[in-house]
Structure formats: C-alpha cells, structure tokens
Design an enzyme around this catalytic site. Structure first.
Site, PDB file in Angstrom:
ATOM      1  N   ASN A   9     -11.609   4.673  49.288  1.00 47.85           N
ATOM      2  CA  ASN A   9     -10.341   5.398  49.367  1.00 47.85           C
ATOM      3  C   ASN A   9      -9.261   4.344  49.549  1.00 47.85           C
ATOM      4  O   ASN A   9      -9.077   3.831  50.642  1.00 47.85           O
ATOM      5  CB  ASN A   9     -10.382   6.373  50.553  1.00 47.85           C
ATOM      6  CG  ASN A   9      -9.050   7.051  50.792  1.00 47.85           C
ATOM      7  OD1 ASN A   9      -8.156   7.023  49.936  1.00 47.85           O
ATOM      8  ND2 ASN A   9      -8.892   7.673  51.960  1.00 47.85           N
ATOM      9  N   LYS A  11      -6.158   4.647  49.485  1.00 45.85           N
ATOM     10  CA  LYS A  11      -4.937   5.151  50.121  1.00 45.85           C
ATOM     11  C   LYS A  11      -3.716   4.661  49.334  1.00 45.85           C
ATOM     12  O   LYS A  11      -3.794   4.557  48.116  1.00 45.85           O
ATOM     13  CB  LYS A  11      -4.904   4.748  51.602  1.00 45.85           C
ATOM     14  CG  LYS A  11      -6.231   5.117  52.301  1.00 45.85           C
ATOM     15  CD  LYS A  11      -6.189   5.008  53.785  1.00 45.85           C
ATOM     16  CE  LYS A  11      -7.548   5.414  54.352  1.00 45.85           C
ATOM     17  NZ  LYS A  11      -7.564   5.491  55.805  1.00 45.85           N
ATOM     18  N   HIS A  94      -7.984  14.937  53.365  1.00 45.72           N
ATOM     19  CA  HIS A  94      -8.066  13.731  54.198  1.00 45.72           C
ATOM     20  C   HIS A  94      -7.216  13.914  55.451  1.00 45.72           C
ATOM     21  O   HIS A  94      -6.155  14.540  55.413  1.00 45.72           O
ATOM     22  CB  HIS A  94      -7.600  12.511  53.399  1.00 45.72           C
ATOM     23  CG  HIS A  94      -7.896  11.234  54.100  1.00 45.72           C
ATOM     24  ND1 HIS A  94      -7.074  10.725  55.081  1.00 45.72           N
ATOM     25  CD2 HIS A  94      -8.954  10.395  54.017  1.00 45.72           C
ATOM     26  CE1 HIS A  94      -7.616   9.613  55.559  1.00 45.72           C
ATOM     27  NE2 HIS A  94      -8.750   9.384  54.925  1.00 45.72           N
ATOM     28  N   GLU A  96      -5.231  12.039  56.915  1.00 45.44           N
ATOM     29  CA  GLU A  96      -3.832  11.584  56.790  1.00 45.44           C
ATOM     30  C   GLU A  96      -2.981  12.645  56.108  1.00 45.44           C
ATOM     31  O   GLU A  96      -1.795  12.799  56.418  1.00 45.44           O
ATOM     32  CB  GLU A  96      -3.783  10.235  56.057  1.00 45.44           C
ATOM     33  CG  GLU A  96      -4.284   9.116  56.966  1.00 45.44           C
ATOM     34  CD  GLU A  96      -4.997   7.978  56.251  1.00 45.44           C
ATOM     35  OE1 GLU A  96      -4.825   7.813  55.028  1.00 45.44           O
ATOM     36  OE2 GLU A  96      -5.748   7.244  56.937  1.00 45.44           O
ATOM     37  N   GLU A 166     -15.217  12.364  58.850  1.00 39.87           N
ATOM     38  CA  GLU A 166     -14.411  11.227  59.282  1.00 39.87           C
ATOM     39  C   GLU A 166     -13.745  11.528  60.623  1.00 39.87           C
ATOM     40  O   GLU A 166     -12.708  12.195  60.669  1.00 39.87           O
ATOM     41  CB  GLU A 166     -13.315  10.933  58.246  1.00 39.87           C
ATOM     42  CG  GLU A 166     -13.846  10.615  56.873  1.00 39.87           C
ATOM     43  CD  GLU A 166     -12.840   9.801  56.060  1.00 39.87           C
ATOM     44  OE1 GLU A 166     -13.196   8.685  55.670  1.00 39.87           O
ATOM     45  OE2 GLU A 166     -11.719  10.271  55.856  1.00 39.87           O
ATOM     46  N   GLY A 172      -9.366   3.514  60.325  1.00 41.71           N
ATOM     47  CA  GLY A 172      -8.418   2.392  60.341  1.00 41.71           C
ATOM     48  C   GLY A 172      -8.251   1.745  61.696  1.00 41.71           C
ATOM     49  O   GLY A 172      -7.333   0.954  61.899  1.00 41.71           O
ATOM     50  N   SER A 212     -13.774   3.243  59.515  1.00 37.35           N
ATOM     51  CA  SER A 212     -14.093   1.841  59.825  1.00 37.35           C
ATOM     52  C   SER A 212     -15.520   1.453  59.416  1.00 37.35           C
ATOM     53  O   SER A 212     -16.149   0.624  60.061  1.00 37.35           O
ATOM     54  CB  SER A 212     -13.849   1.533  61.300  1.00 37.35           C
ATOM     55  OG  SER A 212     -12.478   1.738  61.621  1.00 37.35           O
ATOM     56  N   GLY A 233     -12.182   3.127  53.614  1.00 37.36           N
ATOM     57  CA  GLY A 233     -10.765   2.805  53.432  1.00 37.36           C
ATOM     58  C   GLY A 233     -10.562   1.304  53.337  1.00 37.36           C
ATOM     59  O   GLY A 233     -10.730   0.695  52.282  1.00 37.36           O
TER      60      GLY A 233
HETATM   61  P1  PGA Z   1     -11.123   3.235  57.070  1.00 39.68           P
HETATM   62  O1  PGA Z   1     -10.646   4.587  56.322  1.00 39.68           O
HETATM   63  O2  PGA Z   1     -12.418   2.834  56.418  1.00 39.68           O
HETATM   64  O3  PGA Z   1     -10.020   2.249  56.802  1.00 39.68           O
HETATM   65  O4  PGA Z   1     -11.284   3.560  58.502  1.00 39.68           O
HETATM   66  C1  PGA Z   1     -11.570   5.582  55.971  1.00 39.68           C
HETATM   67  C2  PGA Z   1     -10.828   6.754  55.373  1.00 39.68           C
HETATM   68  O5  PGA Z   1      -9.765   7.117  55.875  1.00 39.68           O
HETATM   69  O6  PGA Z   1     -11.292   7.356  54.384  1.00 39.68           O
END
Ligand code: PGA
Length: 250
Positions: A9, A11, A94, A96, A166, A172, A212, A233
């Site tokens: 992803n 983003k 997601h 976000e 998630e 993140g 993460s 991500g």
């Molecule tokens: P991250 O994001 O691996 O940077 O934690 C995962 C995601 O939001 O899909």
C-alpha cells in the site's frame, strides 16, 4: 490451503518517475514468488504501473473506489476508470480513510458492493484503535466493521474478498502487533465471517495482517496459522525490503 497474498500500500507516495524506478527494481526480485503479489498505487500511477507489470506476476491495485458508476462525485474515481487504467485490486476502508476522510461502515459497504459488482478483488481493511485495544474492545470493533462492510453482500461475492486486519496503533508506528496478537484477532475475524457465511467461506477467506510489517518480522507473522499475508505500507516503498517480504510468504 489458502494462497498467501502480499500487497503493498504505497499510500500517497511515488510520482510516476518514482513508480517506474520502484517497479523496475521490484519485478525481477519477486518473479519466483509463491504468493499473490499486488502493488496498490496512487491513482495517477495506476496506468503506468499496469504497463510496467505486464508480463510479470505483480497485479496492480487502487487505494479506493467510488460507490457510484459515474456522476457528480468530485474527487472520486469510478470502477470503469480504474479498470481501464489496469487496476484489478482495490483497497477499501483503510483506517486512514476512516480517520481523515470520514469513511464509515456504510460508505465502506457501498464501496465494497460496487467493487464486487464491477469485478475487482477487494482488500477490506478493519482494525481497532489503541484506546479500543486497551479498553478490551478489539473484538467488538472488528466485528462491527466486518458485519457493516459485508451488509447485503452474498456468500458468492464475499468469498472474493481479502480482509486486512490492521490494528491502527501498529500502522506506520514501528509498533507491530505480536505474532500471537495478530493471529488471535485474525482468528476471531474468521469466526465472524463463519457466523455470516459458514465454514467454507470462512476457511477459504484470506486474511492479511497489516501494521509495521517488514522484512524482519514477516517470518514470525507468516508462521502463524491464521495469517494469510500482509498489507505493507512503509516497507513496500523499498523494493529490496518488499521483495524479502514477498519471498518469505509461502
Ligand atoms: P505500515 O502501513 O506498514 O506503514 O504500518 C500498513 C498500512 O497502513 O496498510
């Protein structure tokens, strides 16, 4: 046996020039992958990414989809547009989108319904916030999000969905859920799918972990029986790291 699926992803990262660089570096490193490999890129990169991934084992996804076919929906991108550009997967719900752009279980359900109607492979994201985990509400939150997302969706359609669990506190932050925490919650989510659609759909459904996940912790997470892959991500922006994750998922 569920085939693992590793999806990047990106983003809001990577211009077209950077997209080309990343995919050209990634493709040769993942060609022997034993899992499904997807890159979910910004809208403006989809056509280029699809062109670059032609003849490879990498599929291209979008990061959202409009619930309507067309019309007065400023800022949205339709299924037909995504399909024409070359996307076959789409991330829906997601955290976000839920946190910053007002997505609700109802809008997630509308987008998921449209994605299934138009032949996409949806990756549906669910997961709890830190205060919800600390307050013992993880299962309740995941249940509400799963039940809400699948409202009025048939079993035949539901089995095409990949769920990404998630935990929002792990996204993140560098703070991964432990292998056991991720496995336990994914097992719970599978039990909710079973209640909704029965054992065959639940046993066949691929449920990823996200938050993460990286080249160092992928092996432990993938060794868990309930975890069928990852939504990645930060680490998906580095081709060498993403390739290690892909090649660990068997
Ligand atoms: P991250 O994001 O691996 O940077 O934690 C995962 C995601 O939001 O899909």
């Amino acid at each position: 046996m569920r085939k693992p699926i590793i999806a990047g992803n990106w983003k809001m990262n990577k211009t077209a020039a950077e997209c080309r660089e990343l995919i050209e570096a990634l493709a040769p490193q993942v060609k022997g992958a034993q899992c499904d490999v997807v890159v979910c890129v910004p809208y403006t990169d989809i056509a280029l990414a699809a062109e670059l991934c032609k003849g490879t084992n990498i599929a291209v996804g979008a990061q959202n989809i409009a619930w309507a076919d067309n019309g007065a929906f400023t800022g949205e991108v339709s299924a037909a547009m995504l399909k024409e550009a070359g996307a076959t997967y789409v991330v829906i719900g997601h955290s976000e989108r839920r946190q910053y752009f007002g997505e609700t279980d109802a809008s997630v359900n509308a987008r998921l319904t449209q994605a299934l109607k138009t032949g996409f492979n949806p990756i549906l994201c669910v997961g709890e916030m830190l205060d919800e985990r600390e307050g013992g509400k993880t299962e309740q939150v995941c249940r509400t999000q799963v039940v809400g997302a699948f409202k009025n969706i048939s079993a035949a359609d539901a089995q095409k969905v990949v769920i990404a669990y998630e935990p929002v506190w792990a996204i993140g932050t560098g703070k991964t859920a432990t292998d056991e925490q991720a496995n336990e919650t994914i097992g719970y989510i599978r039990s909710v799918v079973k209640e909704l659609y029965g054992a065959a759909v639940a046993d066949g459904m691929r449920i990823q972990y996200g938050g993460s996940m990286n080249a160092k912790n992928v092996a432990g997470l993938m060794a868990q029986p309930e975890i069928d892959g990852g939504l990645i991500g930060g680490a998906s922006l580095k081709p060498d790291d993403f390739a290690i994750i892909v090649n660990t998922a068997k």
